[in-house]
Design an enzyme around this catalytic site. Structure first.
Site, PDB file in Angstrom:
ATOM      1  N   ASP A   1     -11.161   2.825   3.953  1.00 38.21           N
ATOM      2  CA  ASP A   1     -11.435   1.308   3.792  1.00 38.21           C
ATOM      3  C   ASP A   1     -12.895   1.060   3.780  1.00 38.21           C
ATOM      4  O   ASP A   1     -13.218  -0.005   3.575  1.00 38.21           O
ATOM      5  CB  ASP A   1     -10.718   0.453   4.953  1.00 38.21           C
ATOM      6  CG  ASP A   1      -9.789  -0.515   4.566  1.00 38.21           C
ATOM      7  OD1 ASP A   1      -9.667  -0.599   3.365  1.00 38.21           O
ATOM      8  OD2 ASP A   1      -8.877  -1.032   5.446  1.00 38.21           O
TER       9      ASP A   1
ATOM     10  N   GLN B   1      -4.540  -1.608   9.326  1.00 34.05           N
ATOM     11  CA  GLN B   1      -4.415  -2.811   8.789  1.00 34.05           C
ATOM     12  C   GLN B   1      -4.897  -3.920   9.736  1.00 34.05           C
ATOM     13  O   GLN B   1      -4.332  -3.939  10.863  1.00 34.05           O
ATOM     14  CB  GLN B   1      -2.797  -3.027   8.457  1.00 34.05           C
ATOM     15  CG  GLN B   1      -2.577  -4.359   7.860  1.00 34.05           C
ATOM     16  CD  GLN B   1      -3.408  -4.447   6.321  1.00 34.05           C
ATOM     17  OE1 GLN B   1      -3.283  -3.435   5.685  1.00 34.05           O
ATOM     18  NE2 GLN B   1      -3.855  -5.642   6.153  1.00 34.05           N
TER      19      GLN B   1
ATOM     20  N   LYS C   1       0.741  -1.194   0.014  1.00 41.90           N
ATOM     21  CA  LYS C   1       0.047  -0.138  -0.091  1.00 41.90           C
ATOM     22  C   LYS C   1       0.873   1.198  -0.063  1.00 41.90           C
ATOM     23  O   LYS C   1       0.524   2.267  -0.832  1.00 41.90           O
ATOM     24  CB  LYS C   1      -0.910  -0.058   1.201  1.00 41.90           C
ATOM     25  CG  LYS C   1      -2.108  -0.927   1.062  1.00 41.90           C
ATOM     26  CD  LYS C   1      -2.909  -1.718   2.317  1.00 41.90           C
ATOM     27  CE  LYS C   1      -3.941  -2.521   2.046  1.00 41.90           C
ATOM     28  NZ  LYS C   1      -4.529  -2.988   3.147  1.00 41.90           N
TER      29      LYS C   1
END
Ligand code: NAP
Length: 291
Positions: A117, A94, A50
């Site tokens: 997200d 994450q 990422k």
């Protein structure tokens, strides 16, 4: 059978994001905060991918890696600081987190405007209401892959295997929305579903997101179906240097010849997930700066 090349499609999307962020980045670049807790090896790989994608897209990434024994209060403090920082557009926490940290609470503490997200309940609620803001990157990437490969979803019977908040549920909602990449008739299958193969055999578009290696077999798929394999599963493989191999939720070699389109693992859905994170971050930047 045609392979759906997620790598190439993701590269095209990242290029588009890079052009757009260069055009808009007067004053400052879009900024994505990447927060990782603990030593999960897969998480390290994903966060590194990422950060690299941010670089390719002209997005500044701010990396925070916290040790395994970090308290939940400390994680919430870090997230709060990024929420309060006016120069941060998106926050990615994450997953998975160490077991002593409540993931739902941590996700809920991310500001809705920075939830790139799309895991916050509000984000999912907006998607369910037909007014999405941030859609989880994996289903969003799958929709993009279908659209960019000219695969019609309107009127198609789509069967989604899995109902997680990260993949299955938002995927089913997206496919059922009105408009491009939507208007499908959607069936969701989960661990309490009966006679799963009766559903999968009727699928024009079959999306496997269960986390069960090679679950989808040849006799579960209709001739000419489009098969999207979301699964990323580590299985023991003494013949590989690492000692393991990555396989999807679909028995690719047996299933592929029956399909019209199929995604490989790796190189299918995975790269699209990262590309859509870049796209969501750019969208957050535009929303926050009014550009
Ligand atoms: P998850 O949270 O574990 O959810 C799995 C879903 O599959 C659940 O809804 C579960 O049903 C259902 N399921 C599991 N076993 C089943 C069975 N035998 N029969 C029917 N349904 C079953 O997993 P996830 O986060 O959605 O991830 C799924 C897979 O996608 C994993 O391999 C993950 O690594 C991969 N993934 C890939 C990407 C990517 O970018 N390519 C991104 C995210 C995830 P219940 O709800 O009834 O428990």
């Amino acid at each position: 059978m045609q392979l759906l090349d997620g790598k190439a499609c993701a590269a095209a999307i990242k290029k588009e994001v890079a052009v757009e962020s260069a055009r808009l980045a007067i004053g400052r670049k879009p900024v994505l905060a990447l927060v990782r807790v603990g030593e999960d090896p897969a998480s390290k790989v994903y966060v590194a991918a990422k950060a690299k994608a941010c670089e390719e897209c002209g997005i500044e990434s701010r990396n925070t890696s916290l040790p395994e024994d970090t308290s939940e209060a400390r994680v919430l403090d870090v997230l709060r600081a990024f929420n309060d920082d006016p120069d941060v557009d998106g926050i990615l926490l994450q997953l998975p987190l160490p077991r002593h940290i409540d993931s739902d609470r941590a996700i809920a503490s991310i500001s809705p405007e920075k939830d790139v997200d799309g895991f916050r309940p509000e984000s999912l609620g907006r998607l369910a209401a037909g007014t999405p803001r941030f859609v989880p990157c994996t289903p969003l990437g799958i929709r993009e892959l279908l659209i960019r490969n000219g695969i019609a979803t309107a009127g198609a019977h789509a069967v989604v295997l899995g109902r997680s908040v990260i993949v299955g549920k938002p995927m089913a909602l997206l496919l059922g929305l009105k408009g491009p990449g939507g208007d499908a008739t959607v069936t969701t299958v989960h661990s309490r579903s009966r006679n799963i193969e009766d559903h999968t055999r009727r699928a024009d578009i079959l999306i496997a997101a269960m986390g069960v290696p090679k679950f989808v077999k040849k006799d579960m798929v209709k001739d000419g179906a489009v098969v999207i394999d979301v699964g990323i599963n580590r299985v023991d493989d003494p013949s590989s240097q690492k000692g393991y191999a990555l396989v999807g939720d679909v028995d690719f070699d047996a299933v592929a010849p029956r399909t019209s389109f199929i995604t490989p693992v790796p190189g299918g859905v995975g790269p699209m997930t990262v590309a859509m994170l870049m796209s969501n971050t750019l969208a957050a930047f535009r929303m926050r700066t009014g550009k």
